[in-house]
Design an enzyme around this catalytic site. Structure first.
Site, PDB file in Angstrom:
ATOM      1  N   ASP A  33      37.565  30.536  39.212  1.00 13.78           N
ATOM      2  CA  ASP A  33      36.331  31.568  39.192  1.00 13.78           C
ATOM      3  C   ASP A  33      35.254  30.781  38.372  1.00 13.78           C
ATOM      4  O   ASP A  33      35.318  29.767  37.680  1.00 13.78           O
ATOM      5  CB  ASP A  33      36.850  32.489  38.195  1.00 13.78           C
ATOM      6  N   ILE A  34      34.000  30.984  38.694  1.00 14.32           N
ATOM      7  CA  ILE A  34      32.699  30.400  38.224  1.00 14.32           C
ATOM      8  C   ILE A  34      32.465  30.689  36.818  1.00 14.32           C
ATOM      9  O   ILE A  34      32.021  29.875  35.936  1.00 14.32           O
ATOM     10  CB  ILE A  34      31.633  30.655  38.976  1.00 14.32           C
ATOM     11  N   ASN A  94      40.493  44.344  40.355  1.00 13.82           N
ATOM     12  CA  ASN A  94      39.718  45.159  40.248  1.00 13.82           C
ATOM     13  C   ASN A  94      39.540  46.111  41.582  1.00 13.82           C
ATOM     14  O   ASN A  94      39.115  45.408  42.718  1.00 13.82           O
ATOM     15  CB  ASN A  94      38.271  44.968  39.666  1.00 13.82           C
ATOM     16  N   GLU A 102      33.321  43.819  41.244  1.00 11.83           N
ATOM     17  CA  GLU A 102      31.845  43.248  41.819  1.00 11.83           C
ATOM     18  C   GLU A 102      31.559  42.768  42.893  1.00 11.83           C
ATOM     19  O   GLU A 102      30.432  42.902  43.561  1.00 11.83           O
ATOM     20  CB  GLU A 102      31.324  42.373  40.540  1.00 11.83           C
ATOM     21  N   VAL A 103      32.527  42.206  43.540  1.00  7.65           N
ATOM     22  CA  VAL A 103      32.370  41.299  44.547  1.00  7.65           C
ATOM     23  C   VAL A 103      33.268  42.075  45.716  1.00  7.65           C
ATOM     24  O   VAL A 103      34.266  42.006  45.617  1.00  7.65           O
ATOM     25  CB  VAL A 103      32.708  39.762  44.872  1.00  7.65           C
ATOM     26  N   HIS A 107      40.023  40.315  46.091  1.00  8.17           N
ATOM     27  CA  HIS A 107      40.353  39.267  45.292  1.00  8.17           C
ATOM     28  C   HIS A 107      41.408  39.505  44.177  1.00  8.17           C
ATOM     29  O   HIS A 107      41.309  40.645  43.691  1.00  8.17           O
ATOM     30  CB  HIS A 107      39.247  38.533  44.818  1.00  8.17           C
ATOM     31  N   HIS A 109      42.436  37.953  40.509  1.00  7.83           N
ATOM     32  CA  HIS A 109      42.428  37.136  39.533  1.00  7.83           C
ATOM     33  C   HIS A 109      43.634  36.751  39.028  1.00  7.83           C
ATOM     34  O   HIS A 109      44.698  37.507  38.792  1.00  7.83           O
ATOM     35  CB  HIS A 109      41.586  37.837  38.330  1.00  7.83           C
TER      36      HIS A 109
HETATM   37  P1  5GP Z   1      35.159  41.352  40.139  1.00  9.66           P
HETATM   38  O1  5GP Z   1      34.531  41.993  38.849  1.00  9.66           O
HETATM   39  O2  5GP Z   1      34.738  41.902  41.366  1.00  9.66           O
HETATM   40  O3  5GP Z   1      36.877  41.713  40.169  1.00  9.66           O
HETATM   41  O4  5GP Z   1      35.226  39.834  40.030  1.00  9.66           O
HETATM   42  C1  5GP Z   1      34.383  38.968  40.673  1.00  9.66           C
HETATM   43  C2  5GP Z   1      34.642  37.536  40.254  1.00  9.66           C
HETATM   44  O5  5GP Z   1      34.048  36.728  40.950  1.00  9.66           O
HETATM   45  C3  5GP Z   1      33.989  37.606  38.620  1.00  9.66           C
HETATM   46  O6  5GP Z   1      35.038  36.907  37.983  1.00  9.66           O
HETATM   47  C4  5GP Z   1      32.872  36.220  38.866  1.00  9.66           C
HETATM   48  O7  5GP Z   1      32.826  35.114  37.866  1.00  9.66           O
HETATM   49  C5  5GP Z   1      33.419  35.461  40.243  1.00  9.66           C
HETATM   50  N1  5GP Z   1      32.364  35.052  40.965  1.00  9.66           N
HETATM   51  C6  5GP Z   1      31.155  35.575  41.346  1.00  9.66           C
HETATM   52  N2  5GP Z   1      30.426  34.746  42.054  1.00  9.66           N
HETATM   53  C7  5GP Z   1      31.084  33.679  42.432  1.00  9.66           C
HETATM   54  C8  5GP Z   1      30.811  32.495  42.886  1.00  9.66           C
HETATM   55  O8  5GP Z   1      29.899  32.415  43.441  1.00  9.66           O
HETATM   56  N3  5GP Z   1      31.980  31.535  42.700  1.00  9.66           N
HETATM   57  C9  5GP Z   1      32.964  31.580  42.088  1.00  9.66           C
HETATM   58  N4  5GP Z   1      33.855  30.726  42.155  1.00  9.66           N
HETATM   59  N5  5GP Z   1      33.204  32.840  41.482  1.00  9.66           N
HETATM   60  C10 5GP Z   1      32.385  33.686  41.490  1.00  9.66           C
END
Ligand code: 5GP
Length: 121
Positions: A33-34, A94, A102-103, A107, A109
């Protein structure tokens, strides 16, 4: 919700933007994760175009499901956090609006490398 090909993980899968890769096979890609929330914070995503876990559960082929679940263990072992190393970790997905996703590409985690604390804060 239909799948949006412009999401950031779709771009990572197409190699359009880089990632810090941990593991890849026919079914999954895993990368760090970034914005890590724990000492180890990895992401595991299916290669198929699924918006979230509900979409995956309803529409993925059985071999994709097996590939994703087995992939979690493969990645945990690669990171040295699996139960085989006597460690352990947390897996979290999520899902959509109330889940805080968010994405919009499914996915998981993986949090570990230390005691990860309360389940929901
Ligand atoms: P969500 O909130 O959708 O469950 O988690 C999305 C995750 O994607 C977040 O923890 C965020 O830090 C990670 N993320 C967003 N953009 C990028 C990216 O460009 N590269 C990587 N490696 N992680 C990302």
């Amino acid at each position: 919700m239909s799948y949006d090909d412009s999401n950031i993980f779709a771009k990572i899968l197409r190699g359009e933007i880089p990632c810090n890769k941990i593991y890849e096979d026919e079914f999954i890609l895993s990368f760090h994760d970034i914005n890590p929330k724990k000492k180890i914070h990895a992401l595991v995503i299916p290669k198929g175009k699924y918006v979230d876990l509900d979409d995956f559960s309803l529409n993925a082929a059985p071999e994709e499901m097996v590939g994703l679940i087995k992939g979690l263990n493969i990645v945990a072992k690669k990171l040295g956090i699996s139960t085989e190393e006597g460690k352990g970790y947390r897996v979290l997905a999520n899902i959509s609006d109330h889940g805080g996703q968010e994405v919009p590409h499914l996915h998981f985690h993986l949090f570990g490398g230390e005691k990860v604390g309360k389940m929901v804060e």
